[in-house]
Design a protein around this motif. Structure first.
Motif, PDB file in Angstrom:
ATOM      1  N   CYS A  99     -52.905 -27.589 101.014  1.00  0.00           N
ATOM      2  CA  CYS A  99     -51.549 -27.556 101.540  1.00  0.00           C
ATOM      3  C   CYS A  99     -50.539 -27.353 100.425  1.00  0.00           C
ATOM      4  N   ARG A 100     -49.538 -26.549 100.649  1.00  0.00           N
ATOM      5  CA  ARG A 100     -48.468 -26.433  99.649  1.00  0.00           C
ATOM      6  C   ARG A 100     -47.154 -26.793 100.317  1.00  0.00           C
ATOM      7  N   ASP A 101     -46.350 -27.470  99.550  1.00  0.00           N
ATOM      8  CA  ASP A 101     -45.055 -27.905 100.064  1.00  0.00           C
ATOM      9  C   ASP A 101     -44.202 -26.674 100.379  1.00  0.00           C
ATOM     10  N   VAL A 102     -43.528 -26.714 101.525  1.00  0.00           N
ATOM     11  CA  VAL A 102     -42.723 -25.572 101.943  1.00  0.00           C
ATOM     12  C   VAL A 102     -41.626 -25.275 100.925  1.00  0.00           C
ATOM     13  N   LYS A 103     -41.197 -26.304 100.194  1.00  0.00           N
ATOM     14  CA  LYS A 103     -40.137 -26.102  99.185  1.00  0.00           C
ATOM     15  C   LYS A 103     -40.603 -25.193  98.051  1.00  0.00           C
ATOM     16  N   GLU A 104     -41.939 -25.227  97.795  1.00  0.00           N
ATOM     17  CA  GLU A 104     -42.487 -24.351  96.751  1.00  0.00           C
ATOM     18  C   GLU A 104     -42.470 -22.889  97.216  1.00  0.00           C
ATOM     19  N   LEU A 105     -42.653 -22.709  98.520  1.00  0.00           N
ATOM     20  CA  LEU A 105     -42.853 -21.362  99.058  1.00  0.00           C
ATOM     21  C   LEU A 105     -41.545 -20.662  99.399  1.00  0.00           C
ATOM     22  N   ILE A 106     -40.572 -21.438  99.838  1.00  0.00           N
ATOM     23  CA  ILE A 106     -39.306 -20.847 100.288  1.00  0.00           C
ATOM     24  C   ILE A 106     -38.161 -21.517  99.543  1.00  0.00           C
ATOM     25  N   GLY A 107     -37.329 -20.733  98.919  1.00  0.00           N
ATOM     26  CA  GLY A 107     -36.226 -21.256  98.101  1.00  0.00           C
ATOM     27  C   GLY A 107     -35.200 -22.013  98.926  1.00  0.00           C
ATOM     28  N   ASP A 108     -34.431 -22.875  98.262  1.00  0.00           N
ATOM     29  CA  ASP A 108     -33.428 -23.708  98.940  1.00  0.00           C
ATOM     30  C   ASP A 108     -32.458 -22.882  99.777  1.00  0.00           C
ATOM     31  N   GLU A 109     -32.083 -21.698  99.220  1.00  0.00           N
ATOM     32  CA  GLU A 109     -31.046 -20.912  99.895  1.00  0.00           C
ATOM     33  C   GLU A 109     -31.511 -20.353 101.237  1.00  0.00           C
ATOM     34  N   HIS A 110     -32.830 -20.294 101.442  1.00  0.00           N
ATOM     35  CA  HIS A 110     -33.332 -19.733 102.697  1.00  0.00           C
ATOM     36  C   HIS A 110     -33.844 -20.810 103.655  1.00  0.00           C
ATOM     37  N   ARG A 111     -33.738 -22.088 103.249  1.00  0.00           N
ATOM     38  CA  ARG A 111     -34.310 -23.155 104.074  1.00  0.00           C
ATOM     39  C   ARG A 111     -33.208 -23.913 104.799  1.00  0.00           C
ATOM     40  N   ALA A 112     -33.399 -24.161 106.091  1.00  0.00           N
ATOM     41  CA  ALA A 112     -32.411 -24.948 106.836  1.00  0.00           C
ATOM     42  C   ALA A 112     -32.505 -26.405 106.391  1.00  0.00           C
ATOM     43  N   ASP A 113     -31.404 -27.133 106.570  1.00  0.00           N
ATOM     44  CA  ASP A 113     -31.383 -28.540 106.173  1.00  0.00           C
ATOM     45  C   ASP A 113     -32.271 -29.392 107.082  1.00  0.00           C
ATOM     46  N   ALA A 114     -32.312 -29.005 108.348  1.00  0.00           N
ATOM     47  CA  ALA A 114     -33.088 -29.788 109.314  1.00  0.00           C
ATOM     48  C   ALA A 114     -33.877 -28.827 110.188  1.00  0.00           C
ATOM     49  N   PRO A 115     -35.000 -29.288 110.777  1.00  0.00           N
ATOM     50  CA  PRO A 115     -35.727 -28.391 111.686  1.00  0.00           C
ATOM     51  C   PRO A 115     -34.864 -28.033 112.899  1.00  0.00           C
ATOM     52  N   PRO A 116     -35.115 -26.897 113.546  1.00  0.00           N
ATOM     53  CA  PRO A 116     -34.325 -26.530 114.729  1.00  0.00           C
ATOM     54  C   PRO A 116     -34.630 -27.487 115.886  1.00  0.00           C
TER      55      PRO A 116
END
Lengths: 484, 133
Positions: A30-47
């Motif tokens: 498993c890899r942390d989603v933060k490693e895979l997708i940069g902060d600028e493209h990640r929502a603060d909370a799940p939809p």
């Protein structure tokens, strides 16, 4: 017995923590989603997705589906859309494991059967159109238009020509000018004669060395075969332009004439219309395109290729416009088209078209005594009646008639298109309807025109949703659900 | 703006009112009551920016009804000097006062040749009668 609760918005059925499926523990690293997708493209909370158990999901969508009309439940004479029966055998064949369980990244060697099927479909579409180079990639008819216009643009670039214009008649589907704009062309409208054919004088006046493509629908949206098409092609070709055939109405001419033979250089098919695939529901449509051999090198990649008895996806096409769709296109509806073509064979296809014309002409002969048909008493696979007189005399519009038909258990025809006919009612019965159904429809139409205007203005009266306020819906569109 | 009888008209149902403003000819352009009735309920309109150039027969905007999207064709050549920018938010004005508060743009004419091709009220009325069958 409508289940009102189940057909609430699915968000309103949501209860925190409820699930339809429980995923097993992940058995790969498993890899942390933060490693895979940069902060600028990640929502603060799940939809805020709805949380619902499986029975509630099944009831929700099953109940919704029963509030709708479909070809499986109602006569659906929606002009220009060819809502013919979707044979159930094709559904079964398209659901075979070798079709639906294929992974899009599987090596070609492991999906030879599917590739052979797609290759043979390319050959059949090429033969029916008279345009031998085929791409199955476009995802819908309008996408096919766009892809073909990009093919044309690539060809003009290669020839060192600057051609900026796409011409289309005033009866064209709205997708034609829209696709032309998307492909970077300017659009020019060519007038029609009162009989509904291309006005050749107007065409001549608008032809110059800037013409790239003339887009023609033949038979056109009035259900008339424009016999001038070879002459039109000659005029356009003389200026170095190309002819695009909008294949939405191919159901009228299968095995009778071929676009390649009457001068077209490019065209698309709508397998979900002509070749009986479902519109939506059973999977998306598709818009395969066929072009002349000379334009073939510009087609999108990949093209299915045969070498001896091996099939492969050919990406090595240096002049190609590139990819227009992921993987192999919308395979599900292409498989249904393949099944349809093999089931009917050459003679069967021609017969299907002949019966589509017979049904349309029979219905025309009944409807024209109820609503006038301005373009005459013969048609191809569809015809356009006009409620203009009804509106003038009794204030009853095409929309009123269309809405009232729902109460009689018929889906509405297409209305207000083409724009050249006032209060247009565009009717396409297809070959798969019985004489009894056509008679019942004509009788309903007649009864409606005799009903009080006030009753018709308020129709439909028996559907789960009555007449929506289309003006408010368009002016103040709310596209997104938000929690209260 | 003017009485319908005094305006000029294009085949594509735009009306034109030409006035002399500071030594230049300025045309106010709108769409006719006939066109508005044919379009039925309007839901959206797009107009050009002040300063843009328009040419006769070229599109300068579009209007969308519940039935269709229709281009707006310029009946004149010149530069847009004023736009009725409140109109898209108050489309009902078009139906209420098509020849006054429902004006679309004002164009400083660069060329008066296209005016000669426009119709007078009587000729336009005849065209509408023909189109309505």
């Amino acid at each position: 017995m409508r289940n009102v609760r189940a057909s609430q918005l699915i968000f309103e059925l949501s209860k925190a923590g409820r699930r339809a499926a429980h995923l097993p523990h992940c058995d790969v690293p498993c890899r942390d989603v933060k490693e895979l997708i940069g902060d600028e493209h990640r929502a603060d909370a799940p939809p805020p997705l709805p949380e619902v158990a499986e029975p509630e999901i099944v009831r929700h969508f099953t109940n919704l589906s029963q509030l709708n009309m479909s070809v499986d439940t109602h006569f659906y004479p929606l002009g220009s859309c060819t809502m013919k029966h979707n044979p159930k055998r094709n559904e079964r064949l398209a659901s075979l494991p070798g079709i639906i369980d294929v992974h899009p990244c599987q090596p070609d060697a492991t999906i030879q059967g599917l590739l052979q099927l797609l290759f043979e479909l390319q050959v059949m579409l090429g033969e029916i159109s008279g345009l031998p180079a085929v791409s199955l990639q476009p995802a819908a008819g309008a996408h096919g238009e766009l892809a073909a216009l990009m093919v044309a643009a690539a060809c003009f670039r290669d020839r060192g020509e600057r051609r900026t214009k796409v011409l289309a008649p005033d009866t064209a589907h709205g997708t034609n000018p829209a696709s032309a704009r998307m492909a970077g062309f300017d659009t020019v409208t060519v007038k029609s004669t009162p009989a509904g054919l291309v006005d050749l004088d107007d065409l001549r006046a608008k032809l110059d060395d800037q013409i790239g493509v003339f887009m023609i629908t033949n038979p056109n949206t009035l259900g008339i075969f424009d016999g001038q098409v070879a002459k039109i092609a000659e005029l356009v070709h003389a200026r170095g332009g190309l002819i695009y055939l909008d294949g939405a109405n191919m159901n009228a001419i299968l095995g009778i004439t071929r676009p390649g033979d009457f001068g077209a250089d490019m065209m698309h098919y709508n397998p979900h219309k002509t070749f009986s695939g479902p519109h939506g529901g059973g999977g998306p449509g598709a818009g395969p395109i066929c072009v002349t051999a000379a334009l073939g090198e510009y087609l999108p990649v990949p093209v299915v290729r045969r070498d001896g008895d091996r099939y492969s996806l050919d990406f090595d096409r240096p002049r190609s416009i590139g990819r227009v769709r992921t993987f192999f296109g919308n395979v599900g509806v292409l498989v249904r088209a393949y099944c349809y073509l093999l089931t009917h064979g050459a003679e069967g296809l021609r017969e299907a078209s002949a019966l589509a014309l017979l049904n349309a002409n029979y219905l025309l002969s009944r409807v024209r005594h109820i609503l006038p048909v301005p373009q005459g008493d013969r048609c191809m696979h569809e015809f356009v009646a006009s409620a203009a007189a009804l509106k003038k005399e009794r204030g009853v519009s095409a929309m009123d008639v269309a809405k009232r038909l729902l109460d009689y258990g018929f889906h509405s025809p297409t209305v207000y298109f083409p724009l050249t006919v006032p209060e247009a009612v565009m009717i396409e019965p297809t070959e798969t309807e019985s004489k009894e159904t056509l008679d019942a429809f004509a009788e309903a139409l007649f009864r409606i025109t005799e009903e009080p205007a006030d009753l018709l203005h308020e129709a439909p009266h028996t559907t789960p949703v009555s007449r929506p306020d289309e003006v408010q819906a368009a002016r103040r569109t709310i596209l997104k659900w938000t929690p209260c | 703006m003017g009485k319908p009888e005094e305006l000029l008209y294009s085949e594509t149902h735009e009306w034109v009112c030409v006035e002399q403003v500071d030594g230049a000819k300025v045309a106010t352009v709108g769409i006719t009551a006939f066109a508005i009735e044919q379009l039925t309920d309007l839901v959206y309109m797009e107009l050009p920016e002040v300063g843009s150039q328009v040419t006769t027969g070229g599109e300068f905007g579009e209007v969308e009804s519940v039935k269709a999207v229709s281009p707006l064709y310029s009946p004149v050549d010149g530069e847009v000097v004023a736009v009725n920018s409140e109109l898209p938010d108050r489309l009902e004005t078009l139906g209420q006062d098509p020849y006054g508060a429902g004006w679309l743009v004002r164009v400083r004419l660069s060329d008066e040749q296209s005016l000669a091709k426009l119709m007078n009220f009587a000729a336009y009325q005849k065209q509408c009668a023909d189109e309505a069958h």
